[in-house]
Structure formats: structure tokens, C-alpha cells
Design a protein around this motif. Sequence first.
Motif, PDB file in Angstrom:
ATOM      1  N   GLU A  57     -32.462  14.997   8.795  1.00  0.00           N
ATOM      2  CA  GLU A  57     -33.910  14.624   8.830  1.00  0.00           C
ATOM      3  C   GLU A  57     -34.206  13.657   9.529  1.00  0.00           C
ATOM      4  N   HIS A  58     -33.405  12.570   9.824  1.00  0.00           N
ATOM      5  CA  HIS A  58     -33.468  11.322  10.758  1.00  0.00           C
ATOM      6  C   HIS A  58     -33.430  12.030  12.213  1.00  0.00           C
ATOM      7  N   HIS A  59     -32.407  12.773  12.501  1.00  0.00           N
ATOM      8  CA  HIS A  59     -32.222  13.379  13.819  1.00  0.00           C
ATOM      9  C   HIS A  59     -33.640  14.240  14.094  1.00  0.00           C
ATOM     10  N   ILE A  60     -33.970  14.998  13.215  1.00  0.00           N
ATOM     11  CA  ILE A  60     -35.015  15.826  13.202  1.00  0.00           C
ATOM     12  C   ILE A  60     -36.304  15.201  13.781  1.00  0.00           C
ATOM     13  N   ILE A  61     -36.742  14.126  13.050  1.00  0.00           N
ATOM     14  CA  ILE A  61     -38.086  13.222  13.057  1.00  0.00           C
ATOM     15  C   ILE A  61     -37.773  12.701  14.310  1.00  0.00           C
ATOM     16  N   GLU A  62     -36.647  11.738  14.729  1.00  0.00           N
ATOM     17  CA  GLU A  62     -36.491  11.340  15.818  1.00  0.00           C
ATOM     18  C   GLU A  62     -36.635  12.145  17.248  1.00  0.00           C
ATOM     19  N   ALA A  63     -36.117  13.377  17.021  1.00  0.00           N
ATOM     20  CA  ALA A  63     -36.285  14.231  18.287  1.00  0.00           C
ATOM     21  C   ALA A  63     -37.826  14.714  18.262  1.00  0.00           C
ATOM     22  N   SER A  64     -38.423  14.837  17.102  1.00  0.00           N
ATOM     23  CA  SER A  64     -39.845  15.017  17.326  1.00  0.00           C
ATOM     24  C   SER A  64     -40.612  13.951  17.769  1.00  0.00           C
ATOM     25  N   VAL A  65     -40.458  12.776  17.554  1.00  0.00           N
ATOM     26  CA  VAL A  65     -41.074  11.531  18.124  1.00  0.00           C
ATOM     27  C   VAL A  65     -40.708  11.625  19.686  1.00  0.00           C
ATOM     28  N   LYS A  66     -39.549  11.769  20.166  1.00  0.00           N
ATOM     29  CA  LYS A  66     -39.099  11.390  21.559  1.00  0.00           C
ATOM     30  C   LYS A  66     -39.875  12.699  22.301  1.00  0.00           C
ATOM     31  N   ALA A  67     -39.772  13.926  21.601  1.00  0.00           N
ATOM     32  CA  ALA A  67     -40.482  15.016  22.485  1.00  0.00           C
ATOM     33  C   ALA A  67     -41.918  14.920  22.488  1.00  0.00           C
ATOM     34  N   LEU A  68     -42.629  14.337  21.425  1.00  0.00           N
ATOM     35  CA  LEU A  68     -43.930  13.914  21.564  1.00  0.00           C
ATOM     36  C   LEU A  68     -44.234  12.856  22.566  1.00  0.00           C
ATOM     37  N   GLY A  69     -43.532  11.970  22.605  1.00  0.00           N
ATOM     38  CA  GLY A  69     -43.539  11.081  23.725  1.00  0.00           C
ATOM     39  C   GLY A  69     -43.514  11.439  25.268  1.00  0.00           C
ATOM     40  N   LYS A  70     -42.726  12.285  25.231  1.00  0.00           N
ATOM     41  CA  LYS A  70     -42.468  12.855  26.731  1.00  0.00           C
ATOM     42  C   LYS A  70     -43.570  13.719  26.911  1.00  0.00           C
ATOM     43  N   CYS A  71     -44.155  14.281  26.000  1.00  0.00           N
ATOM     44  CA  CYS A  71     -45.301  15.412  26.272  1.00  0.00           C
ATOM     45  C   CYS A  71     -46.581  14.453  26.515  1.00  0.00           C
ATOM     46  N   LEU A  72     -46.790  13.316  25.734  1.00  0.00           N
ATOM     47  CA  LEU A  72     -47.867  12.625  26.018  1.00  0.00           C
ATOM     48  C   LEU A  72     -47.886  11.851  27.419  1.00  0.00           C
ATOM     49  N   LYS A  73     -46.609  11.490  28.062  1.00  0.00           N
ATOM     50  CA  LYS A  73     -46.416  10.966  29.193  1.00  0.00           C
ATOM     51  C   LYS A  73     -47.027  11.846  30.328  1.00  0.00           C
ATOM     52  N   GLU A  74     -46.517  13.205  30.087  1.00  0.00           N
ATOM     53  CA  GLU A  74     -47.196  14.229  30.987  1.00  0.00           C
ATOM     54  C   GLU A  74     -48.512  14.645  30.774  1.00  0.00           C
ATOM     55  N   ALA A  75     -49.090  14.697  29.702  1.00  0.00           N
ATOM     56  CA  ALA A  75     -50.370  15.053  29.146  1.00  0.00           C
ATOM     57  C   ALA A  75     -51.398  14.430  29.717  1.00  0.00           C
ATOM     58  N   VAL A  76     -51.212  13.026  29.674  1.00  0.00           N
ATOM     59  CA  VAL A  76     -52.174  12.081  30.140  1.00  0.00           C
ATOM     60  C   VAL A  76     -52.579  11.846  31.669  1.00  0.00           C
ATOM     61  N   LYS A  77     -51.651  12.467  32.544  1.00  0.00           N
ATOM     62  CA  LYS A  77     -51.614  12.270  34.011  1.00  0.00           C
ATOM     63  C   LYS A  77     -53.075  12.561  34.556  1.00  0.00           C
ATOM     64  N   ARG A  78     -53.471  11.755  35.423  1.00  0.00           N
ATOM     65  CA  ARG A  78     -55.007  11.881  35.701  1.00  0.00           C
ATOM     66  C   ARG A  78     -55.009  13.298  36.589  1.00  0.00           C
TER      67      ARG A  78
END
Length: 184
Positions: free
Chosen positions: A147-168
Amino acid sequence: MRGRASGIERRTKETDISVNIAIDGDGQYDVKCNNIFLKHMIETFSRYSSADITMSAKGDDEHHVIEDVGLTLGMALKDAVGKDPIERMATKTVVMDDAMVTVSIDIVDRPYAELDCPDPLYHHFFRSLAMSSGMTMHILVIRGFDEHHIIEASVKALGKCLKEAVKRRDKELSTKDTASVKGV
């Protein structure tokens, strides 16, 4: 804090949460929270999204703190993004040991969450974040048992998504252009 930034405080009988986020940052964080795993996840989100985050969170129990951090972080994120055109959408797959997780988001002010998450508290965290930010979020666990690995991988992927999605962008990425809503 620099660039697109916001600070939100949320106080209830149950919790006292403050979040400052600068989405044009470089992944610096200062997180004060007694829940060590939640603290680690917010720091991880900051680092992988490159957003600078300062957060303080305390409350009467784990459920209320995790939920209210998701709500407050989502509100701050929505405010920081603002109304200027952005890329909006991103999909990332992250592996962490046994876990492989894909996250897709669309920052479009159409809140929706379809989530694979083995822990009800973090399912609630992701859902609260999606709803309060106006984001469509899908988390798909491709494989994993820890569970720890699944949640942490989810948070990492969400972070990487956010970095790309908020580009102007120069203009809206929609055939609708912008939506105008007026009260009656």
C-alpha cells in the motif's frame, strides 16, 4: 514564493490547515505535520511537481487531517493556476518497487475522481484534492501489493502530471474557448 502562487487557510473545530503553493517553483518544501506519512507524501508531491509548498497541518484525528489537507491543497492549487491558458492535461506512469501506477489529470474545472487506491484515507485525500481544485483525476493501479508503494507512486505520478499540466499556453486548449457563467 514566486510566480503563480496562493495561500489558503482552513480552520474548523477539527483541523487547522494552512497551505502556500507556488506552482512555478523548484520543489522546495517546508511541511509541518504530525502524520509522518502525510508529511512525506506532501514533500514528495512538492518535489515531483516542482511546486514550492509550505504547509502546516494539525487536527483531532488522522481522517480529518488527511481530508482537510486534500481540500486545502486543492483550493490553493486552483487559485494558483488562475485563469490563464495552460496545457491542462497530462498522463504519467510511475513505478516504485512492486507498484506501477498511471495518473491522468485534466485541470478543466470539471471535478471528477476515478481512483484505485488501497487505503480509504488516501482515496479520500485524492478525491478531496480533485474536487476542491476542479480537476478531473484518474488513478489506475496497474500492479502492486504494498500500500505504501502504491500510494507513493500515485503521489509521484500526480506531481509529474501537475508539472506538465500547468505549463502556460498562448490560447485555450478547447474548442469551446472559455466558458462564461453568470448568476441569475
